[in-house]
Design a protein around this motif. Structure first.
Motif, mmCIF file in Angstrom:
data_model
loop_
_atom_site.group_PDB
_atom_site.id
_atom_site.type_symbol
_atom_site.label_atom_id
_atom_site.label_comp_id
_atom_site.label_asym_id
_atom_site.label_seq_id
_atom_site.Cartn_x
_atom_site.Cartn_y
_atom_site.Cartn_z
ATOM 1 N N LEU A 21 82.154 22.528 35.911
ATOM 2 C CA LEU A 21 83.355 21.830 35.436
ATOM 3 C C LEU A 21 82.992 20.453 34.909
ATOM 4 O O LEU A 21 83.477 20.037 33.846
ATOM 5 C CB LEU A 21 84.387 21.719 36.566
ATOM 6 N N LEU A 22 82.140 19.737 35.611
ATOM 7 C CA LEU A 22 81.717 18.417 35.166
ATOM 8 C C LEU A 22 81.018 18.498 33.812
ATOM 9 O O LEU A 22 81.306 17.706 32.900
ATOM 10 C CB LEU A 22 80.783 17.780 36.200
ATOM 11 N N ASN A 66 87.472 10.262 35.510
ATOM 12 C CA ASN A 66 88.189 10.487 36.757
ATOM 13 C C ASN A 66 87.476 11.523 37.618
ATOM 14 O O ASN A 66 87.335 11.348 38.826
ATOM 15 C CB ASN A 66 89.628 10.905 36.451
ATOM 16 N N LEU A 67 87.016 12.605 37.010
ATOM 17 C CA LEU A 67 86.273 13.614 37.765
ATOM 18 C C LEU A 67 84.976 13.024 38.300
ATOM 19 O O LEU A 67 84.593 13.289 39.443
ATOM 20 C CB LEU A 67 85.981 14.848 36.903
ATOM 21 N N GLN A 68 84.300 12.233 37.490
ATOM 22 C CA GLN A 68 83.029 11.643 37.914
ATOM 23 C C GLN A 68 83.202 10.720 39.120
ATOM 24 O O GLN A 68 82.266 10.523 39.889
ATOM 25 C CB GLN A 68 82.386 10.886 36.751
ATOM 26 N N GLU A 69 84.399 10.178 39.301
ATOM 27 C CA GLU A 69 84.661 9.309 40.449
ATOM 28 C C GLU A 69 84.777 10.098 41.753
ATOM 29 O O GLU A 69 84.387 9.602 42.806
ATOM 30 C CB GLU A 69 85.936 8.500 40.214
ATOM 31 N N LEU A 104 92.909 22.322 36.691
ATOM 32 C CA LEU A 104 94.265 22.187 36.157
ATOM 33 C C LEU A 104 94.518 20.785 35.602
ATOM 34 O O LEU A 104 95.280 20.611 34.649
ATOM 35 C CB LEU A 104 95.278 22.521 37.255
ATOM 36 N N TYR A 105 93.876 19.803 36.178
ATOM 37 C CA TYR A 105 94.049 18.408 35.775
ATOM 38 C C TYR A 105 93.670 18.181 34.311
ATOM 39 O O TYR A 105 94.313 17.400 33.618
ATOM 40 C CB TYR A 105 93.188 17.529 36.689
ATOM 41 N N VAL A 106 92.646 18.890 33.846
ATOM 42 C CA VAL A 106 92.131 18.659 32.484
ATOM 43 C C VAL A 106 93.186 18.946 31.415
ATOM 44 O O VAL A 106 93.504 18.062 30.612
ATOM 45 C CB VAL A 106 90.836 19.461 32.233
ATOM 46 N N ILE A 123 97.049 16.327 44.945
ATOM 47 C CA ILE A 123 96.658 17.555 45.652
ATOM 48 C C ILE A 123 95.144 17.612 45.817
ATOM 49 O O ILE A 123 94.636 17.952 46.888
ATOM 50 C CB ILE A 123 97.211 18.800 44.920
ATOM 51 N N ALA A 124 94.419 17.273 44.764
ATOM 52 C CA ALA A 124 92.951 17.257 44.844
ATOM 53 C C ALA A 124 92.483 16.228 45.872
ATOM 54 O O ALA A 124 91.564 16.495 46.659
ATOM 55 C CB ALA A 124 92.348 16.960 43.472
#
Length: 137
Positions: A21-22, A66-69, A104-106, A123-124
């Motif tokens: 995903l990343l 945001n995902l990388q955080e 789902l966030y993407v 939720i995450a």
């Protein structure tokens, strides 16, 4: 725990899926920025501080950041759960919820959908808290 046990843990598989995903998000952000700024910008040293001005490229960059955080937190917790031999339904469910919410966030972020996107982020985050609680307790 030996390496074979760790490798067969469902958490190891989840770490691999989250890494994929990343990579997808980084690639998406890069492709959208390149489409806007050009392939010579992408191939060059990027000494200029050019930033994409388009909404989609900007949203993709922010979603990726945001995902990388939270990615290192997820990886650390998932590997801790695997090392602890934790295979409870709660821990595994929380990890899957985190991954599903991040996927789902993407599209929610790219589409510019407020509130629902924030709910999915929450939720995450709650899934990470659940995983951390299991590791600590």
């Amino acid at each position: 725990m030996d390496a074979a046990t760790l490798a067969s843990s469902p958490f190891t598989t989840l770490v691999a899926w989250s890494a994929l995903l990343l990579l997808v998000q980084i690639s998406l952000q890069g492709m959208l920025a390149t489409r806007e700024l050009g392939s010579s910008w992408n191939a060059g040293p990027r000494d200029e501080s050019l930033q994409p001005k388009g909404k989609l490229a900007g949203r993709a960059a922010r979603a990726s950041k945001n995902l990388q955080e939270t990615f290192p937190i997820f990886v650390g917790l998932a590997l801790a759960l695997a090392l602890l031999g934790e295979n409870s339904g709660t821990a595994l469910t929380a990890a899957w919820i985190w991954l599903a919410a991040r996927i789902l966030y993407v599209p929610l972020y790219l589409a510019g959908i407020p509130y629902v996107r924030s709910l999915v982020w929450t939720i995450a985050l709650a899934a990470l808290v659940a995983m951390a609680t299991i590791v600590i307790v």
